[in-house]
Design an enzyme around this catalytic site. Structure first.
Site, short mmCIF file in Angstrom:
data_model
loop_
_atom_site.label_atom_id
_atom_site.label_comp_id
_atom_site.label_asym_id
_atom_site.label_seq_id
_atom_site.Cartn_x
_atom_site.Cartn_y
_atom_site.Cartn_z
N ALA A 242 0.85 -1.16 0.00
CA ALA A 242 -0.01 -0.12 0.07
C ALA A 242 0.97 1.39 0.13
O ALA A 242 0.73 2.30 -0.46
CB ALA A 242 -1.01 0.04 1.27
N TRP A 243 1.71 1.31 0.76
CA TRP A 243 2.76 2.47 0.87
C TRP A 243 3.57 2.67 -0.61
O TRP A 243 3.67 3.72 -0.99
CB TRP A 243 3.83 2.29 2.07
CG TRP A 243 3.41 2.70 3.10
CD1 TRP A 243 2.04 2.49 3.57
CD2 TRP A 243 4.24 3.32 4.29
NE1 TRP A 243 2.09 3.20 4.93
CE2 TRP A 243 3.21 3.35 5.22
CE3 TRP A 243 5.50 3.50 4.40
CZ2 TRP A 243 3.79 4.01 6.63
CZ3 TRP A 243 5.95 4.05 5.52
CH2 TRP A 243 5.07 4.28 6.79
N LYS B 212 8.77 3.41 12.00
CA LYS B 212 7.63 3.10 12.84
C LYS B 212 8.19 2.22 14.07
O LYS B 212 9.15 1.67 14.03
CB LYS B 212 6.52 2.08 12.29
CG LYS B 212 5.43 1.62 13.49
CD LYS B 212 4.32 0.89 12.56
CE LYS B 212 4.66 -0.63 12.03
NZ LYS B 212 3.40 -1.19 11.68
#
Length: 247
Positions: free
Chosen positions: A89-90, A198
């Site tokens: 998705a990124w 993250k």
């Protein structure tokens, strides 16, 4: 560092990736209360619905979109490494942001390289290294050889080990992953480049912040709205990578 990191990854052999967005409660009943809660939450999640509508592989796309909207880390012509890229998705966001498919013929053409321990379904405009451990020197060499001029403008990491259920252990594992990636960034990240990773916030988060402050002029903690409120997930954003050539 590489040896110790390999042990960390052996303890958690695959990255946490988004589960399938195709949830049909009428066809598949949850076997446990926890599964039922997860399915209900997914059904009600506006980001899951938006991901369906916009053809993103995962709701996490909106985290990167939000971060970039506020902090302007991506632009056409950038060479970007997407670490922990599965399910992709990124990378979908990056294809558009850096113009890797030359969608805009008047803008610079970028390059997107995605890496993950898991298999990643191919995506136009992205070079994927599936089933590759970023902490292994052989993978790092592949990355350098694939990057135009061997350098990146931006390094993004949504990597995380599979959760063990022991919060402090999971936190330490993710800290080790981020430290390994930060060390690798010194080899491939251009002066002035950006780094986003993250974390699951915890007692050793300041260790990463301090390392980033040594190597970047700007460091900020961000938690996009698409990150669930109850999650300990945060992102550390570092911009303007310092010239460390003579240090």
């Amino acid at each position: 560092m590489a040896a110790s990191m390999t042990r960390v990854w052996q303890m958690a052999p695959s990255l946490v990736q988004c589960r399938s967005l195709h949830i049909t409660l009428g066809l598949e009943k949850a076997k446990t209360g926890a599964e039922q809660l997860w399915l209900t939450r997914q059904q009600r999640d506006p980001y899951v619905k938006a991901a369906h509508a916009q053809n993103f592989r995962c709701r996490s796309a909106f985290k990167l979109l939000e971060i970039d909207k506020e902090h302007k880390i991506l632009r056409p012509g950038h060479h970007v490494i997407d670490c922990g890229a599965a399910p992709g998705a990124w990378s979908q966001v990056l294809v558009d942001k850096v113009n890797s498919l030359e969608q805009d013929p008047a803008a610079s053409v970028g390059f997107v390289l995605g890496v993950d321990l898991l298999h990643i379904t191919p995506l136009d405009g992205v070079v994927f290294l599936s089933k590759c451990d970023l902490t292994v020197p052989a993978t790092q060499e592949k990355i350098i050889n694939l990057l135009p001029c061997g350098q990146a403008d931006v390094i993004l990491s949504d990597m995380a080990p599979n959760a063990s259920g022991i919060r402090e252990l999971d936190h330490q594992r993710l800290i080790s992953i981020c430290l390994s990636l930060l060390d690798f960034s010194e080899t491939v990240l251009r002066t002035g480049g950006s780094f986003l990773c993250k974390l699951w916030d915890g007692g050793e988060s300041n260790l990463i912040r301090d390392r980033l402050r040594q190597r970047f002029h700007y460091v900020k903690t961000v938690k996009p709205k698409a990150s669930r409120t109850e999650s300990a997930e945060i992102y550390l954003l570092a911009k303007l990578h310092k010239d460390t050539t003579y240090k």
